[in-house]
Each structure stands twice: as structure tokens, then as C-alpha cells.
Motif scaffolding. Sequence first.
Motif, short mmCIF file in Angstrom:
data_model
loop_
_atom_site.label_atom_id
_atom_site.label_comp_id
_atom_site.label_asym_id
_atom_site.label_seq_id
_atom_site.Cartn_x
_atom_site.Cartn_y
_atom_site.Cartn_z
N GLY A 300 0.82 -1.20 0.00
CA GLY A 300 0.00 0.00 0.00
C GLY A 300 0.85 1.25 0.00
O GLY A 300 2.00 1.25 0.44
N HIS A 304 -2.45 3.72 -3.56
CA HIS A 304 -2.99 2.36 -3.68
C HIS A 304 -3.32 1.79 -2.31
O HIS A 304 -2.43 1.63 -1.47
CB HIS A 304 -2.00 1.44 -4.40
CG HIS A 304 -1.57 1.94 -5.74
ND1 HIS A 304 -0.48 2.76 -5.91
CD2 HIS A 304 -2.13 1.77 -6.98
CE1 HIS A 304 -0.35 3.04 -7.20
NE2 HIS A 304 -1.33 2.47 -7.87
N ALA A 305 -4.60 1.52 -2.10
CA ALA A 305 -5.04 0.94 -0.84
C ALA A 305 -4.68 -0.56 -0.81
O ALA A 305 -4.80 -1.25 -1.83
CB ALA A 305 -6.54 1.12 -0.66
N ILE A 326 -1.96 2.52 5.00
CA ILE A 326 -3.36 2.83 4.67
C ILE A 326 -3.53 4.31 4.34
O ILE A 326 -4.62 4.88 4.52
CB ILE A 326 -4.31 2.40 5.81
CG1 ILE A 326 -3.95 3.09 7.13
CG2 ILE A 326 -4.28 0.89 5.99
CD1 ILE A 326 -4.98 2.85 8.23
N ILE A 329 -6.50 5.10 2.16
CA ILE A 329 -7.84 4.83 2.67
C ILE A 329 -8.37 6.08 3.39
O ILE A 329 -7.71 6.57 4.32
CB ILE A 329 -7.84 3.61 3.62
CG1 ILE A 329 -7.37 2.37 2.86
CG2 ILE A 329 -9.23 3.38 4.21
CD1 ILE A 329 -7.28 1.12 3.73
N ASP A 333 -13.13 5.61 6.47
CA ASP A 333 -13.19 4.19 6.09
C ASP A 333 -12.18 3.33 6.86
O ASP A 333 -12.19 2.10 6.75
CB ASP A 333 -12.93 4.02 4.59
CG ASP A 333 -14.07 4.57 3.75
OD1 ASP A 333 -15.18 4.72 4.31
OD2 ASP A 333 -13.85 4.84 2.56
N ARG A 334 -11.30 3.97 7.61
CA ARG A 334 -10.23 3.21 8.27
C ARG A 334 -10.73 2.25 9.36
O ARG A 334 -10.20 1.14 9.46
CB ARG A 334 -9.18 4.18 8.82
CG ARG A 334 -8.39 4.84 7.69
CD ARG A 334 -7.35 5.82 8.18
NE ARG A 334 -6.63 6.39 7.04
CZ ARG A 334 -5.64 7.25 7.13
NH1 ARG A 334 -5.23 7.65 8.35
NH2 ARG A 334 -5.03 7.71 6.06
N ARG A 336 -13.48 0.57 9.36
CA ARG A 336 -14.02 -0.59 8.65
C ARG A 336 -12.91 -1.49 8.12
O ARG A 336 -12.96 -2.72 8.27
CB ARG A 336 -14.92 -0.13 7.49
CG ARG A 336 -15.51 -1.28 6.66
CD ARG A 336 -16.08 -0.76 5.35
NE ARG A 336 -15.10 -0.03 4.58
CZ ARG A 336 -14.11 -0.61 3.88
NH1 ARG A 336 -13.97 -1.91 3.86
NH2 ARG A 336 -13.28 0.14 3.19
N PHE A 337 -11.89 -0.87 7.49
CA PHE A 337 -10.77 -1.66 6.97
C PHE A 337 -10.06 -2.38 8.11
O PHE A 337 -9.74 -3.57 8.00
CB PHE A 337 -9.78 -0.76 6.23
CG PHE A 337 -8.53 -1.49 5.81
CD1 PHE A 337 -8.51 -2.25 4.65
CD2 PHE A 337 -7.37 -1.43 6.58
CE1 PHE A 337 -7.37 -2.95 4.26
CE2 PHE A 337 -6.22 -2.11 6.20
CZ PHE A 337 -6.22 -2.87 5.05
#
Length: 565
Positions: A300, A304-305, A326, A329, A333-334, A336-337
Motif C-alpha cells: 500500500g 494504492h489501498a 493505509i 484509505i 473508512d479506516r 471498517r478496513f
Amino acid sequence: MRYLCLAADYDGTLATHGKVEQEVIEALYRLKASTRQLILVTGRVMEELKVVFPGYEIFDRIVAENGALLYKPATKEERLLGERPPEPFINELHRQVKPLSVGKVIVATWEPHQNTVLEAIKKEGLELQVIFNKGAVMILPAGINKAKGLKETLKEMNMSLHNVVAVGDAENDNAMLNAAECAVAVSNALPAVQHHADWITDHPHGKGVIQLIDRLLENDLQDVDCKLTRHYLNLGQRTTGEDFSVCPYGPNILLSGTTKSGKSTMATFFLEKLLEKNYQFCLIDPEGDYLQQPGAVRIGDSEHAPAVEEVLSLLNNPMQSVIVSILAIPLDDRPRFFNSLLSALSQMRKETGHPHWIIADEAHHMLPAPAAPSYYAIPDDFKNFAFISLSTEGMNEAVLNKITLVISMGDDAAKAIMEFSRFRNIQLKENAVTPLQKGQAWVWDVTAGNEPVLIKTGIPVHLQQRHKKKYATGDMDYNSFYFRGPENKLNLKAYNLIVFTQMASGIDDETWFYHLKRKDYSNWLRHSVHDEELAALVNKIEIDEQYGAGSRQAIVDLINDRYTA
């Protein structure tokens, strides 16, 4: 679960007089039902083992011929790790030595024929080794032993030696025992084997293995942890000068500190210790602070995630640590990831025992306090994580309730410790923690009921090397040395060590001795260059009047030897 695999010797360990009793087989089945893997590691050849031990298929893998042959009972596949000695050598031994057994790689006889064997090896000019096993004399290719065979088998299984407990009784088991996380000797083991074991069973042979299995099923050998100090992870030094270390299995760490408190340096030092001992980690990096971390692969970037599947694929190799960037990201949204990755990593741990450590930098990005604690998929038995954050205030209580070790740094360290104690409703004395100096940290074992411990934090090797170059040739800025002399007549800035040595060689005597008597040189080296050893050597020159005019050259030579030569 720490120990996902049992590696057991056969003769003298599982077997009594060459046979495995039924109660031992039943115990092995109980252990296998706990989802643990079984590996048999023996000096015997496979054909012979199948005859004397018909129940061999209970084992997931077999390492035979003292590490030279790997066997999968389920598929009957074999893999050789070396070549059998040439036929002329074997024929020569047949003429001189009886009995002599020959496997697919191993050649073996008995004492007192070891001298004949060594002479034959020397005569033929072969690169072979001789390994002893309670009177047996085994001839193998160089580098082949039980540890080698076990490592290669674990590599095929995507498992780590840190998740293995090994048990044996004889000289040829020592390599395997030394390689495993926990080394166990049955009570009939040779004294030399018992000496190096972490635990000795109360019973001999198979009954000792049964006792080991019972302890594994009862508490995963938790009561042996205190004996595994060779695996402990160094965090720094106590004020008394002794190392301060923690067990590599079990702690849930919160590392907190404000900006420029030194927590990133502390985190990097911790990563180096994990890599040094081959513990695999997965670090989630939200701000790209670990792009240059040696010994780990990065996935990453800012554009690019990372994909969870890619992370797991890299972590399949237990020797490969991974930094998950990350940056790409979005902040919202972090969580959730992180939740998705944590769930996958937890499942991977159940199956393989690794990654051994899960580390989240700027953890408040992924576990913010406002989120519902039930949102996060944190298992009840979740261990071996380290969350790094500015303070406890921004962290979700789902994590804070599982913290067992707090490391607090910076100007607000004492305040952070007291806030955490109030959150967990743990009483601490008002004066238990005090303000810190630079390079210090408070470490509090929350579950042990002890007071916080003051330590001097370690400095990562690659950071030391970078700083060493900066001190020698860079610009130390406000940490520069100023030759001012008495009454501040001068204001000459030595902005690195090379400039310091140049100025020292040409400065007037009055200015030189003014700073020498004040011990300004050693204090600068200690507090700005952070070289305690060099500072101590310079301090001896400062207080020894015999140096006199020679003090200037002596100090310059010391600096040149260490930094600029």
C-alpha cells in the motif's frame, strides 16, 4: 493459543524400548483434537519406523533419518534434504563396521566405531558430519540435523518455530530443542539434555509425553513462560542499569505519547527486537511513518489501498513481517478496513499461530472513541497487540479494556498514566509517576498489581546509524556546541563533530581549558550526541590533570576514532 505444534522424538521419548504404549497414542489423539499439529522427529529410517510403529499416521508430518527425510503420511510424499554418501564410502564401512544400516540419506552404526567412521570420512575427503545418539553413530551430510528437518517441515506448513514445543531425550535432540520456542526433556533424558530444557517432566518416556500433553491442554504451558527469558523482548533499561524486558506472548500494549515524545523511536526499537528474534508482525501504518523500516515488506501507498487478501498472502511466510500502509484509505473508512483486517488476522492466528504481533500506529484513526465498542471484532482471547496513540482519550474502550501493559512517554506521561488508572478503576499512589526526562518512559504492568517502572528507552540501530552520520557531518542545529570561553567573549558554533574537532585544534588555550574544567565536552557528548560511552571517556580526561595540554589532542583523537576516521 501459543503452541500449535508438538514435535516429539521417538526412541526414549514417545517409545519405551522401541514401542509406543496405547495410552500415549490416546493422549496424542486428544492433543490432535485440540487442532494442534503433530510432528514426529526421529533418527530412524521410514521403512523401519512403519514396522515398529504402525500408528505413525496419527502424525501430520514425520521428519525421519535425523532430519534428512521429510514425510507426509496423508499423501505418502517424501522429500530428501541431502544426498546419501557415495557407494565406495558405504562399501568401505561395510567391510570394517558391523552392524551398519543405510537409509536414503543416513548411514548409521554404533559406538565404538566412531573412529573408524571418522577415518573413512577423512580418507574419502567427504563433507559429512557425525551425530551421536545414546551410543548410536549417525553419518549425515553437513548441516543436516533434527532442527533443519523441523524448520523445513514447518516452512511447508506455513508455521513458525515460535509456535512449537519440542520434547526429546538424547544428544541428537538438542538441535531441535534449541530451535523450538519451548524445550521439554522427559525425565529419563541425558543430563546434558535436561540442562538445556525449559521444563523436565516428572515421568520418563511416553508417560512424560502424556504429562506434557495434559499441561498443553490445561493451560498452553503458561506456567513455563517465566523460564523462557531467552525469548523476552527488551524495551530499555531500568534506572539501575538492568535490562527491562517483557514476555513475547501475552502482553497487550498501549504506547502513548504526545508529538515528539519519542514514541515512534520506541516503536521502531520494539520492531527491531521482534525482527531480531524472528517474531512476525503486521503493522498498520496510517501516516507512512514506517516506509524505511528494514526487515519488513511494505504493501500500500498514498495512491494504492492495500487488500486484505494481499496482506494474508504475504504473512503466509512466518519469517516475513508486513507493514500495511493505509494512506490511500479515507479517514472515515479506516475503522471498517481495520475491522476487516483484524478479523482475518485473528483467524490466521488460530490456524497458524502467526502473525505473532499485530501493531497499529496512530490507533485512534482506526479505533476512535465515539464508535460503539461492539463494532470491533476483537476476540476475547486477543493477545500480542500493540496500539500506538497520542493518548488514551482518543482510543475506543473496546481496546482500552484489554490493555495489560501501558508505556507512556513525553511531557504528559504522568497525566496519561493517571487517566488510564482512573478509566480502569485501578488505584495508584499520587506520587507513583513523576515528570519524565527526554529518553525516558513509564511502563506499567496493569495486571500484575505493580507500580509503574521508570526506564530509559532503547534507540533503534538504524536510527543510531542515521544519527551517527548526522552528528558527524550534518547540522545538529540547537544541539550544536558553542565555544564561548570565559565571559562569553566568543560565540563559535561547532554544528557537528567534524567541525568540533577542527575548532578544537585551533581554539586558544584559555577557551579550551574553560570548557574542559566545566566538563562541557562530556556533557555535550552525553546529552546532545547521546553517546554515553564516549562521554565517559572524555570525562576521565576532563578530571585527570595529568593530561594537561594533551587533553585537547586526546579528546579529538577519541572523536575521530569513533565518528570521523
